[in-house]
Structure formats: C-alpha cells, structure tokens
Design a protein around this motif. Structure first.
Motif, short mmCIF file in Angstrom:
data_model
loop_
_atom_site.label_atom_id
_atom_site.label_comp_id
_atom_site.label_asym_id
_atom_site.label_seq_id
_atom_site.Cartn_x
_atom_site.Cartn_y
_atom_site.Cartn_z
N UNK A 182 28.63 23.80 -41.34
CA UNK A 182 27.45 23.33 -40.61
C UNK A 182 26.37 23.01 -41.62
N UNK A 183 25.74 21.85 -41.51
CA UNK A 183 24.65 21.46 -42.40
C UNK A 183 23.33 21.92 -41.80
N UNK A 184 22.53 22.62 -42.62
CA UNK A 184 21.25 23.16 -42.18
C UNK A 184 20.20 22.92 -43.26
N UNK A 185 19.35 21.92 -43.08
CA UNK A 185 18.20 21.70 -43.97
C UNK A 185 18.58 21.66 -45.44
N UNK A 186 19.53 20.80 -45.78
CA UNK A 186 19.90 20.64 -47.18
C UNK A 186 20.79 21.75 -47.72
N UNK A 187 21.27 22.61 -46.86
CA UNK A 187 22.22 23.65 -47.24
C UNK A 187 23.46 23.49 -46.37
N UNK B 169 24.16 12.04 -44.62
CA UNK B 169 24.40 11.38 -43.33
C UNK B 169 25.89 11.36 -43.01
N UNK B 170 26.73 11.14 -44.01
CA UNK B 170 28.18 11.12 -43.79
C UNK B 170 28.70 12.50 -43.40
N UNK B 171 28.13 13.54 -43.97
CA UNK B 171 28.55 14.88 -43.61
C UNK B 171 28.23 15.20 -42.15
N UNK B 172 27.17 14.58 -41.62
CA UNK B 172 26.76 14.89 -40.25
C UNK B 172 26.21 16.30 -40.17
N UNK B 173 26.28 16.89 -38.98
CA UNK B 173 25.73 18.25 -38.85
C UNK B 173 26.82 19.32 -38.87
N UNK B 174 28.09 18.95 -38.69
CA UNK B 174 29.16 19.93 -38.78
C UNK B 174 30.50 19.23 -38.88
N UNK B 175 31.53 19.98 -39.24
CA UNK B 175 32.86 19.41 -39.35
C UNK B 175 33.78 20.35 -40.09
N UNK C 121 34.18 16.75 -48.54
CA UNK C 121 34.50 16.22 -47.21
C UNK C 121 34.84 14.75 -47.40
N UNK C 122 35.78 14.24 -46.61
CA UNK C 122 36.14 12.83 -46.76
C UNK C 122 36.62 12.26 -45.43
N UNK C 123 36.77 10.96 -45.42
CA UNK C 123 37.29 10.25 -44.25
C UNK C 123 38.11 9.07 -44.72
N UNK C 124 39.32 8.91 -44.16
CA UNK C 124 40.19 7.79 -44.48
C UNK C 124 40.39 6.92 -43.26
#
Length: 235
Positions: free
Chosen positions: A127-132, A101-107, A157-160
């Motif tokens: 880009x996140x695609x079905x667990x990949x 969920x934190x990764x979202x669908x792209x970044x 991936x991270x966020x501050x």
C-alpha cells in the motif's frame, strides 16, 4: 432484461473478458462494435456459461487487444513475456512522479531482501502512503527481520501487455523499519486496504522509505500508449 449472475455462475472465460474490458476502459457497447456482436451477447459471455465458436473468440480477442489463448486461460499458468519482442520497441525512462502514479495506491509487487541464506525475492501485497510503501508481514519473515534491523531492500512492481509486447517496471530502493508503536501500527494495518493474498497471521507493519525511485517503459510504435503510432524514425 439480463441480470448479473452470481460469481459462481460465471465462467472463467467470462471473468477474463470482463477483466480485460475494464482494463481497457471499454463499455460492452464498444466491445460489441469492435467484435461485430451485440451488447447483450457480450453481457451473456461475461455473466453466463457460454461456449462461443472460435470465429467469435478470435474477433473478441482482437476487440480486447489480446489473444484467444489468454482469454481461454491456456497461458494462465505460464510465466509472462514468452512472446517475441514487438516491432521496433523503444526503452524510455519513467520519472519519479509517474513511477508513483504507476504504482497506484495498492497492489502486489516483489521485494528483494538480504536474508540469512543470501538474497531472497518474493511477492508481497503493498500500500502506498504519502511517499512510503507499507507492507504487512510477520516479525519472523525475511522482510520482518530486515525491517527490525533497519536494512535496505529493493521493491519492484511491473506490468506487461502481452498483446502488444510492451510494459513498464518501477524500482524503489531504501531502508525499511518496523512500526512498533501499537496504535500507529494498528492504524497502518487498517489502512492496508486488503488482506494479504498469503493469508492471515500477518500483524507486523513495515514501512519502506525509498531514497531511489526509478522506472522504465517499453513502447512499441502503433500500440496503445504511443502518441502517434510512430517512433519518430523513417521506415
């Protein structure tokens, strides 16, 4: 009535204010109440070329849970995380479901790859695609060569949150492979959502199949993201 200005008419300050407001999920009306201003003036700051006084900038930074330095761009080229730790921070594990969920669908994240000259770490669009996780690169890049060999990589991936000295990180580890079938590769590249920040010329679709997904989060009592403003300990 105030109309949205063209992008090239907006100041860097206005872009930062608008971006931070959207990150917090706030309306202009809510920011106006927090900063003792009016929605019209918040719109003016975001859309025009204002030169607000320092007193208003301080109130606006507080309303947006950030600093005057961040809003005015003084820290734009500095490495993140230079501020001191928050008060009584705690480190928590993040489960796999929340990691995705934190990764979202792209970044934009970072990959660590064992290359010819040793370990390399560099930023990539994903880009996140079905667990990949999908990357679009070149066949001769470190990531492209690793995928051709079916090697294992790490992706992070991270966020501050600089204002409250808290944040999260997610780590995925697993093998990568090149999608060689032309039609499937084209479909995946079309699904990449956005072009690589590094420019054109990247036409190799690479998929990461993680076998390990872990994450952790730093929370500071009283900051956004804490349930009740306390860490459950006596003060």
């Amino acid at each position: 009535m105030m109309h949205t200005a063209d992008g090239h008419h907006r100041s860097d300050l206005g872009r930062r204010v608008a971006t931070r407001r959207r990150q917090l999920g706030l309306s202009r009306e809510e920011v106006a109440v927090r900063s003792g201003s009016s929605p019209g003036y918040i719109a003016y700051v975001e859309e025009r070329l204002p030169a607000p006084g320092i007193e208003f900038l301080v109130r606006l930074a507080n309303a947006l849970e950030t600093t005057v330095q961040d809003l005015t761009g003084l820290t734009a080229e500095l490495a993140p995380g230079e501020g001191p730790a928050g008060s009584r921070p705690r480190l928590e594990a993040v489960d796999e479901k929340e990691c995705w969920a934190l990764l979202g669908d792209h970044g934009v994240g970072r990959v660590a790859v064992e290359a010819a000259d040793g370990l390399e770490v560099f930023p990539v669009n994903y880009r996140v695609l079905d667990g990949k996780v999908l990357f679009v690169t070149t066949s001769t890049s470190a990531l492209g060569l690793a995928a051709a060999a079916g090697a294992e990589i790490a992706f992070e991936e991270d966020h501050l949150d600089e204002a409250f000295r808290q944040g999260w990180s997610v780590l995925l580890v697993g093998p990568v492979h090149t999608v060689s079938e032309p039609i499937e590769s084209q479909i995946l590249r079309d699904a990449a959502h956005s072009q690589s920040w590094a420019g054109d010329g990247r036409d190799t679709a690479v998929l990461l199949l993680p076998h390990r997904v872990t994450g952790r989060r730093i929370l500071v009592p009283g900051a956004p993201g804490t349930a009740d403003g306390s860490d459950g300990q006596e003060t």
